[in-house]
Design a protein around this motif. Structure first.
Motif, short mmCIF file in Angstrom:
data_model
loop_
_atom_site.label_atom_id
_atom_site.label_comp_id
_atom_site.label_asym_id
_atom_site.label_seq_id
_atom_site.Cartn_x
_atom_site.Cartn_y
_atom_site.Cartn_z
N LEU A 1 -17.97 51.03 66.96
CA LEU A 1 -18.58 51.76 65.85
C LEU A 1 -19.71 50.94 65.21
N ALA A 2 -19.53 49.63 65.16
CA ALA A 2 -20.58 48.77 64.62
C ALA A 2 -21.84 48.85 65.48
N GLU B 1 -23.56 52.22 64.81
CA GLU B 1 -24.29 52.18 63.54
C GLU B 1 -25.58 51.37 63.67
N ARG C 1 -28.06 53.55 65.38
CA ARG C 1 -28.54 54.62 64.49
C ARG C 1 -29.70 54.13 63.62
N GLU C 2 -29.80 52.83 63.42
CA GLU C 2 -30.91 52.29 62.63
C GLU C 2 -32.24 52.43 63.36
N ARG D 1 -20.59 59.86 58.85
CA ARG D 1 -20.97 58.46 58.89
C ARG D 1 -22.30 58.24 59.61
N ILE D 2 -22.51 58.94 60.73
CA ILE D 2 -23.67 58.70 61.59
C ILE D 2 -24.84 59.62 61.29
#
Length: 283
Positions: free
Chosen positions: A41-42, A45, A48-49, A82-83
């Motif tokens: 998940l890290a 994320e 996603r940046e 979250r995403i």
């Protein structure tokens, strides 16, 4: 490659973030990120940046008469929040059913084909609406590679999906490789059959296209996403671009995963065809 993405799989987690090649989006399997934390998940994320992320699911089982698994939908909703993905998608399939009448439903861990009937359509519309209400957004539903058909089919697949989109407000993910695989296994001309399917789909509903490779080494062609896109699929893609225009397009590769450069090369080929089709349309 503004409209072209690749499937982002574990072997390329680090390299993609290191190199940051130009891509329109990356697509991941939703279920791989259902945990509340952890390394995977890290990484997502972090991705996603830099990229738009498309969440592609394999477990909602949208065509199941037993309904949607509440736990699965809860985890998907948390991941979407979250995403904030650019798209959320899953398949026109079923997988949940009780082993015996009166027992809780179990998940078959497969994408099983649905019957194309009015009753099946009602079930899928209900399930899709439930998912969309929870996610607070439309989802895209993908046509399936199916290795059998039901004897009571009374609707053609394109009409079924058009009506699903019209009634539920969902969109459609058009997998061209699946169309070619199904046609080959039915013993009919794959390019002609797949192009006719593309012609029958309401263009307003198509929000993504998938391209992938298949395995034709056995008596039946298998949609294994384990090789470069085959020429018949490229031919259908050219036709789809002429009819639908440029749509977000994914290079899907899930088995025998090659180097990142091979995926980027396939994405480049899709981008070149897309740019050519756009230029011809403007000429």
């Amino acid at each position: 490659m503004a409209n072209v993405g690749i499937g982002w799989r574990q072997p390329h987690y680090g390299e993609l973030l290191e190199r940051r090649p130009t891509l329109g989006f990356v697509e991941v399997h939703s279920e791989n990120f259902f945990g509340d934390g952890g390394a995977a998940l890290a990484v997502l994320e972090g991705g996603r940046e830099h990229y738009a992320v498309s969440l592609h699911g394999v477990g909602l089982a949208l065509g199941s008469a037993a309904g949607i698994d509440p736990w699965h939908l809860d985890r998907l909703a948390a991941l979407v929040q979250r995403i904030e993905p650019v798209r959320v998608s899953d398949h026109a399939s079923f997988a949940r059913a009780p082993l015996q009448e009166g027992q809780p439903a179990v998940h078959g861990a497969d994408l099983l084909p649905i019957a194309f009937t009015p009753a099946s359509l009602d079930i899928m519309v209900h399930n899709v609406e439930q998912v969309q209400q929870r996610l607070r957004r439309p989802i895209a539903v993908e046509n399936l590679s199916a290795y059998l058909r039901w004897a009571d089919d009374s609707l053609d697949e394109a009409s079924f999906l058009n009506e699903l989109a019209r009634r539920s407000g969902c969109t459609l993910l058009l997998d061209l490789n699946n169309l070619v695989v199904n046609a080959i296994n039915q013993g009919i001309d794959p390019v002609d059959a797949a192009c006719r399917f593309v012609d029958a789909i309401d263009a307003r509903h198509v929000t993504e296209i998938h391209l992938a490779g298949f395995n034709a080494q056995g008596p039946m062609v298998i949609d294994d996403h384990g090789s470069r896109v085959h020429e018949p699929v490229w031919q259908v893609f050219r036709h789809a671009l002429r009819r639908l225009g440029a749509r977000p397009t994914l290079i899907e590769w899930d088995t025998d995963i090659p180097s990142l450069d091979v995926l980027l090369d396939e994405a480049g080929a899709a981008h070149t065809l897309m740019a050519a089709a756009t230029s011809q349309a403007l000429a």
